[in-house]
Design a protein around this motif. Structure first.
Motif, PDB file in Angstrom:
ATOM      1  N   GLU A 273       1.602   6.252   6.705  1.00 53.55           N
ATOM      2  CA  GLU A 273       2.212   4.943   6.436  1.00 53.55           C
ATOM      3  C   GLU A 273       1.258   4.054   5.640  1.00 53.55           C
ATOM      4  OE1 GLU A 273       3.378   3.307  10.158  1.00 53.55           O
ATOM      5  OE2 GLU A 273       5.126   4.624  10.410  1.00 53.55           O
ATOM      6  N   VAL A 276       0.412   5.617   1.970  1.00 57.53           N
ATOM      7  CA  VAL A 276       1.493   5.450   0.998  1.00 57.53           C
ATOM      8  C   VAL A 276       1.368   4.075   0.337  1.00 57.53           C
ATOM      9  CG1 VAL A 276       3.982   5.045   0.797  1.00 57.53           C
ATOM     10  CG2 VAL A 276       3.142   7.107   1.903  1.00 57.53           C
ATOM     11  N   VAL A 277       1.129   3.062   1.146  1.00 54.51           N
ATOM     12  CA  VAL A 277       0.915   1.724   0.593  1.00 54.51           C
ATOM     13  C   VAL A 277      -0.395   1.684  -0.188  1.00 54.51           C
ATOM     14  CG1 VAL A 277       0.595  -0.716   1.135  1.00 54.51           C
ATOM     15  CG2 VAL A 277       2.267   0.630   2.416  1.00 54.51           C
ATOM     16  N   ASP A 313      10.602   8.902  -0.343  1.00 56.43           N
ATOM     17  CA  ASP A 313      11.364   7.779   0.212  1.00 56.43           C
ATOM     18  C   ASP A 313      10.873   6.424  -0.302  1.00 56.43           C
ATOM     19  OD1 ASP A 313      12.893   9.529   1.693  1.00 56.43           O
ATOM     20  OD2 ASP A 313      11.670   9.332   3.513  1.00 56.43           O
ATOM     21  N   THR A 314       9.813   6.415  -1.101  1.00 51.95           N
ATOM     22  CA  THR A 314       9.246   5.177  -1.632  1.00 51.95           C
ATOM     23  C   THR A 314       9.897   4.853  -2.971  1.00 51.95           C
ATOM     24  OG1 THR A 314       7.123   5.600  -0.533  1.00 51.95           O
ATOM     25  CG2 THR A 314       7.115   4.050  -2.375  1.00 51.95           C
ATOM     26  N   ARG A 315      10.240   3.580  -3.171  1.00 52.89           N
ATOM     27  CA  ARG A 315      10.974   3.203  -4.379  1.00 52.89           C
ATOM     28  C   ARG A 315      10.146   2.331  -5.308  1.00 52.89           C
ATOM     29  NH1 ARG A 315      15.552  -0.089  -3.601  1.00 52.89           N
ATOM     30  NH2 ARG A 315      15.920   0.363  -5.810  1.00 52.89           N
ATOM     31  N   LEU A 325       8.402  -0.910  -3.450  1.00 50.02           N
ATOM     32  CA  LEU A 325       6.988  -1.111  -3.132  1.00 50.02           C
ATOM     33  C   LEU A 325       6.199  -1.518  -4.366  1.00 50.02           C
ATOM     34  CD1 LEU A 325       4.559  -0.912  -1.189  1.00 50.02           C
ATOM     35  CD2 LEU A 325       4.396   1.516  -1.776  1.00 50.02           C
ATOM     36  N   PRO A 367       6.658   7.857  -7.439  1.00 47.29           N
ATOM     37  CA  PRO A 367       5.571   8.121  -6.495  1.00 47.29           C
ATOM     38  C   PRO A 367       5.276   9.613  -6.474  1.00 47.29           C
ATOM     39  CG  PRO A 367       7.300   6.795  -5.484  1.00 47.29           C
ATOM     40  CD  PRO A 367       7.840   7.277  -6.771  1.00 47.29           C
TER      41      PRO A 367
END
Length: 479
Positions: A273, A276-277, A313-315, A325, A367
C-alpha cells in the motif's frame, strides 16, 4: 486565449528584453496554452543588479523583520491558494486534490517554518581561547543567490529554495523550469506585494524565466555568491563545473534511485500500500520515489503478484478526477525517456503490469512493475523518473545492503521489517541521506532532506537547510 507570463525583476513584471518567448504546454492535453520569456544575458544582468542593490538593506534587517515578511508571504499564499493550485496543476497535470494536500499546504507550512528559523540561528558562545583575546562567531548571509527550480514540484521546490535564503538575509534570483513557470511567476507577485506593503526593496526577490542557457547565464554570472539547483545529475555537474570558475558556493539536489528493502517478516499488505504511493505518486517524478523494491526471496513471488495487482488497480488521469493517484509525465521528452527504458528491457526482465502510454492525448503512462532484473541492468542503475517500480530478490541482509547501495544515487531509502535490531543495522549500513523504516516518502519541515554520492550535497528543509545559506565569520578582539 493564450496566457502570457513575464519575468519579475525589481518588482516589475517584464518581458525578455529581446522579446523572445517559449511555449508552455499543458501536459494533460499536449496543447500549448501560454508563453513565457526566454531570458538572455541582459535579463539576467538586470535581475542580478536588482538583487545586488537590495542585498545590503536586506542583510542588515533584523531577524524579526525577515520573519514578519515570510509570515506575510505565507499568508499571501494562503489567500491565493486556489490560484496557486490552478497554476501548478495546469503546468503539471497533477490531481488537484492531492496537490493541495500534499504540496500546497506543506509549502505554506515550510515558509512559516523558515520564518521561525530566521530568529533561531545558533553559534558557539563568546570565549577566551587565547590569553588576552575574546573570540565570537558571526553567522552572516552569503549574498545574492542564483536558484534554479525543477519541473517535478515547481511550487514546493521554489519554496525550498527562496524561503531559507530569504530567512538568512540573502536576496534571490530564481528561475523556474521552462515547462512550469506559472506558480513561480504568481508567487513573485505575492512576494512583491508583501515587500511593497512592508516598505522593503522589491529586488529582494526576482524571477527570471528561460531555458538551460538562461540557467547557465545565472550560474556563471559574477554577482551571485551561491548557486542552488534541483535537477538531473547532468545539470548538477554542469552547475558545479560552471560555479567552480569563480568558486561560488553550490547547493545541489539531484537524481535518485531509492531502494525499498522488504524483509520476509514485513507486513506485506502495508508495504505494498505504501510503496504503490511511494513509487507512483507524482508519476514517479521524485528523487525519493520507491523505484527499486528489493524483496527477500522467500516472499518474492507473493509480493510481486500483489504489487502487480495493486499497480493495475492504480489510476492516472486528469487533474479534476479525484480517483486518480497521479497525472501525466511532465513533457514529451520525459514520456519518450520512460518509454525507452521499457522498450530496452533485457530478455530476462518481465513486465508484470503497465509498460505503456495511456490514452492518445497528453503524456500519461501506466503504473508499471518490472521483475526478473539483475543488478547491472540499465533500468536498475539509471534514474527512470517515471511511474515504474522494479523488483529484485535477495537472499540475506548482506546482499540486500549490497544491492541497495550498488547505485550512484543516494537521496533516500526505506526498510520494511518487524525486527528492530535489523532495522537499526540497516539504517546504519544504507548509504542514503534518509532511511525510512516501515514507511516511505514522509517529509517534514523540521528534518533535513538531501542525498549522498551523485545525488548532490547540501540539505533542504530543517535548520541544516537554513544554515546552508549562511557563512561563518570569526571575530577576535584584544582584551
Amino acid at each position: 486565449m493564450s496566457t502570457t507570463f513575464r519575468n519579475y525583476i525589481d518588482g516589475v513584471p517584464v518581458d525578455a528584453s529581446d522579446g523572445r518567448t517559449l511555449d508552455v504546454v499543458n501536459p494533460a492535453t499536449g496543447d500549448v496554452y501560454a508563453t513565457s520569456p526566454l531570458s538572455g544575458a541582459a535579463d539576467v544582468d538586470a535581475a542580478m543588479a536588482a538583487a545586488a542593490r537590495a542585498f545590503p538593506f536586506w542583510r542588515d534587517t533584523t531577524p524579526s523583520v525577515r520573519q514578519r515578511a515570510l509570515l506575510k508571504i505565507a499568508d499571501g499564499m494562503e489567500a491565493w491558494a486556489d490560484e496557486l493550485l490552478a497554476a501548478e496543476c495546469r503546468d503539471t497535470g497533477k490531481p488537484l486534490h492531492l496537490t493541495r494536500s500534499e504540496e500546497l499546504i506543506p509549502a505554506i507550512d515550510q515558509v512559516r517554518f523558515f520564518a521561525g528559523a530566521a530568529r533561531m540561528l545558533e553559534g558557539r558562545s563568546a570565549g577566551e581561547y587565547m590569553k588576552g583575546m575574546t573570540s565570537i562567531v558571526r553567522r552572516e548571509p552569503v549574498g545574492v543567490c542564483a536558484q534554479v527550480a525543477p519541473w517535478n514540484y515547481p511550487l514546493l521546490m521554489a519554496v525550498w529554495k527562496f524561503a531559507p535564503a530569504l530567512a538568512a538575509g540573502n536576496t534571490v534570483v530564481l528561475k523556474p523550469s521552462d515547462t512550469t513557470p506559472a506558480s513561480t511567476v504568481l508567487m513573485a507577485g505575492i512576494i512583491g506585494s508583501v515587500l511593497t506593503e512592508l516598505g522593503l526593496p522589491r529586488g529582494i526577490f526576482n524571477v527570471v524565466c528561460g531555458d538551460r542557457e538562461t540557467g547557465r547565464l545565472m550560474v556563471e554570472h559574477p554577482t551571485p555568491a551561491m548557486a542552488s539547483i534541483t535537477g538531473s545529475v547532468r545539470a548538477g555537474t554542469q552547475v558545479a563545473e560552471s560555479a567552480s570558475k569563480d568558486l561560488k558556493r553550490v547547493h545541489l539536489e539531484l537524481g535518485g534511485k531509492a531502494p525499498a528493502v522488504v524483509f520476509e517478516d514485513a507486513d506485506l499488505t502495508e508495504a505494498i500500500e505504501d510503496l504503490v504511493v511511494g513509487g507512483f505518486f507524482n508519476a514517479g517524478q521524485d528523487c525519493t520515489a520507491a523505484t527499486r523494491v528489493l524483496v527477500h526471496e522467500s516472499v518474492h513471488d507473493e509480493f510481486v503478484a500483489a504489487l502487480a495487482k495493486a499497480a493495475a488497480d492504480t489510476r492516472t488521469g486528469l487533474p479534476d478526477d479525484e480517483d486518480v493517484l497521479y497525472g501525466p509525465l511532465n513533457n514529451a521528452d520525459q514520456l519518450a525517456r520512460v518509454s525507452g527504458f521499457i522498450e530496452r528491457l533485457p530478455g530476462h526482465a518481465k513486465v508484470e503490469a503497465g509498460g505503456h502510454q495511456v490514452g492518445d492525448k497528453g503524456y500519461f503512462y501506466a503504473p508499471t512493475v518490472v521483475s526478473g532484473l539483475k543488478q547491472d541492468d540499465e533500468i536498475v542503475q539509471q534514474e527512470v523518473f517515471g511511474p515504474v517500480i522494479t523488483v529484485q530478490s535477495f537472499t540475506d541482509e548482506a546482499q540486500a545492503v549490497r544491492y541497495a547501495n550498488g547505485v550512484d544515487y543516494a537521496p533516500a531509502s526505506s526498510v520494511w521489517t518487524k525486527d528492530h535490531a535489523r532495522a537499526m543495522r540497516m539504517s546504519k549500513n544504507l548509504d542514503f541521506g534518509c532511511v525510512w523504516i516501515n514507511t516511505h516518502m514522509a517529509l517534514v519541515a523540521e528534518m533535513p532532506h538531501g542525498g549522498f554520492k551523485k545525488s548532490g550535497y547540501g540539505k533542504d528543509l530543517s535548520a541544516y537547510g537554513f544554515e546552508d545559506y549562511t557563512r561563518i565569520k570569526h571575530v577576535m578582539t584584544s582584551l
